[in-house]
Motif scaffolding. Structure first.
Motif, short mmCIF file in Angstrom:
data_model
loop_
_atom_site.label_atom_id
_atom_site.label_comp_id
_atom_site.label_asym_id
_atom_site.label_seq_id
_atom_site.Cartn_x
_atom_site.Cartn_y
_atom_site.Cartn_z
N ARG A 150 -0.48 28.20 52.47
CA ARG A 150 -1.79 28.44 53.09
C ARG A 150 -2.52 29.55 52.36
NH1 ARG A 150 -3.04 32.09 56.95
NH2 ARG A 150 -0.82 32.52 57.28
N LEU A 151 -1.81 30.65 52.06
CA LEU A 151 -2.34 31.75 51.25
C LEU A 151 -1.52 31.83 49.97
CD1 LEU A 151 -2.83 34.57 53.93
CD2 LEU A 151 -4.61 33.22 52.82
N LYS A 152 -2.18 31.97 48.85
CA LYS A 152 -1.49 32.00 47.56
C LYS A 152 -0.91 33.40 47.30
CE LYS A 152 -2.43 27.80 46.24
NZ LYS A 152 -2.91 27.34 47.55
N PRO A 153 0.40 33.48 47.00
CA PRO A 153 1.00 34.76 46.66
C PRO A 153 0.69 35.15 45.22
CG PRO A 153 2.62 33.04 46.42
CD PRO A 153 1.37 32.37 46.95
N THR A 154 0.86 36.41 44.91
CA THR A 154 0.91 36.84 43.52
C THR A 154 2.22 36.34 42.92
OG1 THR A 154 -0.40 38.81 44.00
CG2 THR A 154 0.95 38.86 42.00
N THR A 155 2.15 35.86 41.68
CA THR A 155 3.35 35.36 41.01
C THR A 155 3.56 36.14 39.72
OG1 THR A 155 2.92 33.15 41.90
CG2 THR A 155 4.56 33.33 40.15
N VAL A 156 4.78 36.62 39.51
CA VAL A 156 5.12 37.39 38.31
C VAL A 156 6.26 36.66 37.61
CG1 VAL A 156 5.90 39.60 37.41
CG2 VAL A 156 4.45 39.54 39.44
N VAL A 157 5.99 36.19 36.39
CA VAL A 157 6.95 35.36 35.66
C VAL A 157 7.28 36.01 34.32
CG1 VAL A 157 7.42 33.08 34.68
CG2 VAL A 157 6.01 33.28 36.75
N ASN A 158 8.55 36.23 34.07
CA ASN A 158 8.99 36.72 32.77
C ASN A 158 8.85 35.62 31.74
OD1 ASN A 158 10.18 38.11 30.69
ND2 ASN A 158 12.23 38.19 31.58
N THR A 159 8.13 35.88 30.65
CA THR A 159 7.90 34.87 29.63
C THR A 159 8.95 34.89 28.52
OG1 THR A 159 6.42 36.37 28.43
CG2 THR A 159 5.41 34.90 30.03
N LEU A 160 9.90 35.82 28.60
CA LEU A 160 10.97 35.91 27.60
C LEU A 160 12.33 35.73 28.27
CD1 LEU A 160 9.83 38.96 25.45
CD2 LEU A 160 9.49 36.54 24.97
N SER A 161 13.29 35.29 27.49
CA SER A 161 14.65 35.12 27.98
C SER A 161 15.26 36.46 28.39
CB SER A 161 15.52 34.49 26.89
OG SER A 161 16.89 34.53 27.23
N ARG A 162 16.15 36.41 29.34
CA ARG A 162 16.90 37.60 29.74
C ARG A 162 17.82 38.09 28.62
NH1 ARG A 162 20.64 35.13 34.47
NH2 ARG A 162 21.04 37.34 34.84
N LEU A 163 18.03 37.27 27.58
CA LEU A 163 18.80 37.72 26.43
C LEU A 163 18.04 38.72 25.58
CD1 LEU A 163 20.60 34.48 25.17
CD2 LEU A 163 21.24 36.04 27.03
N VAL A 164 16.72 38.84 25.79
CA VAL A 164 15.93 39.88 25.13
C VAL A 164 16.20 41.20 25.85
CG1 VAL A 164 13.62 40.63 24.46
CG2 VAL A 164 14.22 38.19 24.39
N VAL A 165 15.77 41.29 27.09
CA VAL A 165 16.18 42.34 28.02
C VAL A 165 16.25 41.70 29.40
CG1 VAL A 165 15.20 44.31 26.74
CG2 VAL A 165 13.82 43.15 28.50
N ASP A 166 17.07 42.26 30.24
CA ASP A 166 17.13 41.79 31.62
C ASP A 166 16.34 42.78 32.48
OD1 ASP A 166 17.70 41.07 34.25
OD2 ASP A 166 19.71 40.37 33.72
N PRO A 167 15.17 42.39 32.96
CA PRO A 167 14.30 43.32 33.67
C PRO A 167 14.82 43.76 35.03
CG PRO A 167 13.39 41.11 33.79
CD PRO A 167 14.56 41.05 32.85
N GLU A 168 15.89 43.12 35.52
CA GLU A 168 16.39 43.48 36.84
C GLU A 168 17.62 44.40 36.79
OE1 GLU A 168 14.52 40.50 39.92
OE2 GLU A 168 16.66 40.24 39.64
#
Length: 271
Positions: free
Chosen positions: A66-84
């Motif tokens: 019903r309401l669109k959320p903000t979406t945050v998508v990592n465009t690189l593999s986690r093998l580059v860095v793992d942001p979490e």
């Protein structure tokens, strides 16, 4: 080359932020020579490490909310860095070479030289700009809505990786929670939305993974920021490691949309 996440703004009234950190297989060409794997070995590692099609599930949810959320998508593999991961010695996964900059594969083989001399450069180039972008997105939701609710979207293989506890239960859906940032109503919103799906025959909490992502600026200190992790066992929607089932992706997206709408309603009632 820096690569902050792809941030897709949502509706001003929606407090939800969907975080998709591990869906990409992209590795910048200049980093490939540092990975001590053949092409075939790297493809197998990406099959196991990538949360394939979680970005497609998030996109499906956007079509049904019903309401669109903000979406945050990592465009690189986690093998580059793992942001979490935590970017310091306090990260528990450092013990098996899977900290913010991986040096070991899912099977425990060497991925990079140890110690890896470019680790600090990768953190400066990729990890910190990413973290800043996610933090800004959360701050934007706080400013617009007074609350921010992160849905941390992941998947995991049916068979444990080499660094995992082989005795841990691996339900179709694992809900990851945080002691400070996951209120009970949020856990129940996820459970209620997914429980009726034919693919979800079992729901667990904090097994085989636990916790949920919150930016360091807010972690443990800002109760206006809530977070819940959704971990889908991959055989629920992937006939093979790289090919999602469109119908199942859409059903999972609809369930995620239900969670988003319930969150928006709950936050509106609380504020």
């Amino acid at each position: 080359m820096t690569a902050p996440p792809l941030v897709l703004p949502g509706d001003r009234q929606c407090p939800v932020l969907i975080h998709v950190p591990h869906a990409s297989r992209v590795i910048p060409l200049e980093l490939r020579p540092d990975l001590l794997l053949t092409g075939i070995e790297l493809a197998a590692e990406l099959d196991e490490a990538t949360d394939t099609a979680t970005d497609e599930i998030a996109a499906a949810a956007l079509r049904h909310t019903r309401l669109k959320p903000t979406t945050v998508v990592n465009t690189l593999s986690r093998l580059v860095v793992d942001p979490e991961r935590f970017p310091d010695a306090g990260e528990p996964a450092n013990a098996f070479g899977r900290g913010a900059v991986y040096t070991r594969t899912c099977t425990g083989e060497r991925l990079r030289t140890e110690p890896y001399p470019r680790a600090t450069a990768l953190l400066d180039t990729y990890f910190r700009p990413y973290a800043d972008a996610v933090t800004s997105a959360v701050e934007d939701r706080l400013q617009m809505c007074g609350r921010a609710v992160i849905i941390d979207l992941h998947s995991y293989p049916a068979t444990p990786s080499g660094f995992e506890d082989p005795t841990a239960e691996r339900p179709a859906l694992c809900i990851g929670t945080d002691r400070v940032h996951t209120p009970p109503w949020l856990t129940e919103a996820v459970r209620g939305a997914f429980a009726s799906l034919p693919e979800i025959d079992e729901i667990g909490e904090n097994t085989p993974y636990a916790g949920s992502y919150v930016p360091l600026r807010h972690y443990g200190r800002d109760e206006r920021v809530s977070s819940v992790m959704i971990e889908l066992r991959r055989d629920v929607y992937l006939p093979d490691p790289r090919t999602p089932d469109p119908a199942r992706v859409d059903r999972l997206g609809r369930a995620l949309a239900t969670v988003i709408d319930r969150i928006a309603t709950q936050v509106a009632a609380d504020v």
